[in-house]
Design a protein around this motif. Structure first.
Motif, PDB file in Angstrom:
ATOM      1  N   GLU A  65      -1.156 -11.843  -4.437  1.00 34.42           N
ATOM      2  CA  GLU A  65      -2.568 -12.803  -5.095  1.00 34.42           C
ATOM      3  C   GLU A  65      -4.206 -12.114  -4.410  1.00 34.42           C
ATOM      4  O   GLU A  65      -5.070 -12.583  -4.782  1.00 34.42           O
ATOM      5  CB  GLU A  65      -2.496 -14.127  -4.050  1.00 34.42           C
ATOM      6  N   ALA A  66      -4.170 -11.471  -3.151  1.00 34.86           N
ATOM      7  CA  ALA A  66      -5.382 -10.640  -2.958  1.00 34.86           C
ATOM      8  C   ALA A  66      -6.095  -9.620  -4.040  1.00 34.86           C
ATOM      9  O   ALA A  66      -7.166  -9.942  -4.293  1.00 34.86           O
ATOM     10  CB  ALA A  66      -5.503 -10.290  -1.606  1.00 34.86           C
ATOM     11  N   HIS A  67      -4.931  -8.806  -4.429  1.00 36.78           N
ATOM     12  CA  HIS A  67      -4.807  -8.108  -5.629  1.00 36.78           C
ATOM     13  C   HIS A  67      -5.293  -8.140  -6.950  1.00 36.78           C
ATOM     14  O   HIS A  67      -6.375  -7.812  -7.466  1.00 36.78           O
ATOM     15  CB  HIS A  67      -3.954  -6.908  -5.497  1.00 36.78           C
ATOM     16  N   ALA A  68      -4.719  -9.877  -6.802  1.00 37.17           N
ATOM     17  CA  ALA A  68      -4.847 -10.010  -8.356  1.00 37.17           C
ATOM     18  C   ALA A  68      -6.313 -11.294  -8.607  1.00 37.17           C
ATOM     19  O   ALA A  68      -6.709 -10.368  -9.364  1.00 37.17           O
ATOM     20  CB  ALA A  68      -3.582 -10.685  -8.727  1.00 37.17           C
ATOM     21  N   ALA A 118       0.160  -1.062   0.252  1.00 33.95           N
ATOM     22  CA  ALA A 118      -0.635   0.055  -0.433  1.00 33.95           C
ATOM     23  C   ALA A 118       1.220   1.452   0.287  1.00 33.95           C
ATOM     24  O   ALA A 118       0.672   2.015  -0.661  1.00 33.95           O
ATOM     25  CB  ALA A 118      -0.413   0.448   0.726  1.00 33.95           C
ATOM     26  N   GLN A 119       1.687   1.013   0.207  1.00 39.85           N
ATOM     27  CA  GLN A 119       2.705   2.177   0.565  1.00 39.85           C
ATOM     28  C   GLN A 119       3.715   3.336  -1.189  1.00 39.85           C
ATOM     29  O   GLN A 119       3.907   4.117  -0.573  1.00 39.85           O
ATOM     30  CB  GLN A 119       4.586   1.897   1.707  1.00 39.85           C
ATOM     31  N   VAL A 120       3.588   1.816  -1.382  1.00 35.41           N
ATOM     32  CA  VAL A 120       4.466   1.971  -3.124  1.00 35.41           C
ATOM     33  C   VAL A 120       3.621   2.827  -3.682  1.00 35.41           C
ATOM     34  O   VAL A 120       3.820   3.781  -4.840  1.00 35.41           O
ATOM     35  CB  VAL A 120       4.544   0.892  -3.408  1.00 35.41           C
ATOM     36  N   ILE A 121       1.992   3.283  -3.167  1.00 38.95           N
ATOM     37  CA  ILE A 121       1.585   3.325  -4.420  1.00 38.95           C
ATOM     38  C   ILE A 121       0.901   5.177  -3.714  1.00 38.95           C
ATOM     39  O   ILE A 121      -0.244   5.994  -4.466  1.00 38.95           O
ATOM     40  CB  ILE A 121      -0.213   2.888  -4.493  1.00 38.95           C
ATOM     41  N   VAL A 123      -7.179   1.190  -0.361  1.00 38.72           N
ATOM     42  CA  VAL A 123      -6.990   0.418   0.135  1.00 38.72           C
ATOM     43  C   VAL A 123      -8.068  -0.587   0.287  1.00 38.72           C
ATOM     44  O   VAL A 123      -9.349  -0.166   1.187  1.00 38.72           O
ATOM     45  CB  VAL A 123      -5.665   0.042   1.004  1.00 38.72           C
ATOM     46  N   LEU A 124      -9.008  -2.007   0.683  1.00 44.83           N
ATOM     47  CA  LEU A 124      -7.915  -3.193   0.029  1.00 44.83           C
ATOM     48  C   LEU A 124      -8.206  -3.282  -0.656  1.00 44.83           C
ATOM     49  O   LEU A 124      -9.799  -3.439  -1.037  1.00 44.83           O
ATOM     50  CB  LEU A 124      -7.913  -3.964   1.495  1.00 44.83           C
ATOM     51  N   SER A 125      -7.860  -3.807  -2.034  1.00 46.03           N
ATOM     52  CA  SER A 125      -8.428  -4.225  -3.407  1.00 46.03           C
ATOM     53  C   SER A 125      -9.328  -4.787  -3.132  1.00 46.03           C
ATOM     54  O   SER A 125     -10.896  -5.060  -4.044  1.00 46.03           O
ATOM     55  CB  SER A 125      -7.094  -5.141  -4.241  1.00 46.03           C
ATOM     56  N   SER A 155      -2.663   1.119 -10.557  1.00 48.80           N
ATOM     57  CA  SER A 155      -1.693   1.695  -9.890  1.00 48.80           C
ATOM     58  C   SER A 155      -2.209   2.317  -8.090  1.00 48.80           C
ATOM     59  O   SER A 155      -0.953   2.846  -7.887  1.00 48.80           O
ATOM     60  CB  SER A 155      -0.877   2.415 -10.936  1.00 48.80           C
ATOM     61  N   ALA A 156      -2.805   2.524  -8.244  1.00 48.88           N
ATOM     62  CA  ALA A 156      -3.128   3.342  -7.113  1.00 48.88           C
ATOM     63  C   ALA A 156      -4.597   2.439  -6.080  1.00 48.88           C
ATOM     64  O   ALA A 156      -5.271   2.909  -5.425  1.00 48.88           O
ATOM     65  CB  ALA A 156      -4.404   4.439  -8.025  1.00 48.88           C
ATOM     66  N   ILE A 157      -4.267   0.762  -6.387  1.00 44.83           N
ATOM     67  CA  ILE A 157      -5.309   0.108  -5.623  1.00 44.83           C
ATOM     68  C   ILE A 157      -3.805  -0.896  -4.712  1.00 44.83           C
ATOM     69  O   ILE A 157      -3.526  -1.248  -5.473  1.00 44.83           O
ATOM     70  CB  ILE A 157      -6.407  -0.593  -5.895  1.00 44.83           C
ATOM     71  N   ALA A 158      -4.493  -1.264  -4.005  1.00 45.02           N
ATOM     72  CA  ALA A 158      -3.373  -2.264  -2.782  1.00 45.02           C
ATOM     73  C   ALA A 158      -3.594  -3.288  -2.262  1.00 45.02           C
ATOM     74  O   ALA A 158      -5.169  -2.596  -1.333  1.00 45.02           O
ATOM     75  CB  ALA A 158      -2.195  -1.855  -2.571  1.00 45.02           C
TER      76      ALA A 158
END
Length: 184
Positions: free
Chosen positions: A165-168, A28-31, A132-134, A157-160
């Motif tokens: 795996e959960a994101h995908a 989440a921090q990287v977005i 968040v959370l995707s 690129s703005a959700i996490a």
């Protein structure tokens, strides 16, 4: 021209910071910069901006999340503060008529809020979701948006989420089950 609203979901200290109560951590921090950039761009384009932020009472043992997750985004705590440069955007624009803060008790930004009414008053047809959370709050908000007839755009690129795996899973479901447009 279709009116849009950017819905920023739960991008708070408790969900993002390393020591947050229910953090997605680095994922989440990287977005952080991207979510701030997307927000600024939407604002400059004249879109409505809605901050849909989890709000819980520490003593509410009846809330279903109290059995699933540690206490998080508790009213009156720093855990509910926006994370990173998004906090600066909100501080600068919170008095603008196009910027809204809404507390939510459930995963979806629609559940128990007047979000749908506010969007319809403004003739918004397309929702752009970030945050968040995707696979939880973003996905549940998208499901409700779909059921209410909104067009949905997701800025990937703005959700996490807590795991890749959960994101995908969430991105796949958003695109192939809800018909969301996935943007980079």
């Amino acid at each position: 021209m279709t009116k849009k609203a950017l819905i920023l979901i739960d991008y708070t200290y408790d969900f993002v910071a390393e020591d947050g109560k229910l953090t997605a951590g680095k994922l989440a921090q990287v977005i952080s910069e991207r979510i701030a950039q997307v927000t600024q761009e939407a604002f400059e384009q004249g879109d409505y901006i809605f901050f849909a932020i989890d709000s819980h009472d520490e003593a509410d043992s009846f809330h279903p999340e109290s059995r699933l997750f540690p206490p998080h985004n508790i009213k009156g705590t720093s855990g509910r503060q926006l994370y990173g440069p998004l906090a600066d955007f909100y501080a600068e624009h919170q008095d603008d008529a196009r910027v809204f803060w809404m507390d939510k008790r459930h995963y979806s930004a629609f559940s128990g809020t007047d979000l749908d009414i506010r969007l319809r008053e403004r003739r918004v047809e397309t929702l752009v979701l970030t945050g968040v959370l995707s696979d939880i709050c973003v996905l549940h908000t998208a499901i409700d948006a779909y059921n209410l007839g909104y067009k949905i755009e997701i800025i990937a690129s703005a959700i996490a989420s807590i795991t890749e795996e959960a994101h995908a899973f969430a991105l796949n479901h958003l695109e192939h089950v809800l018909g969301a447009t996935i943007l980079p």
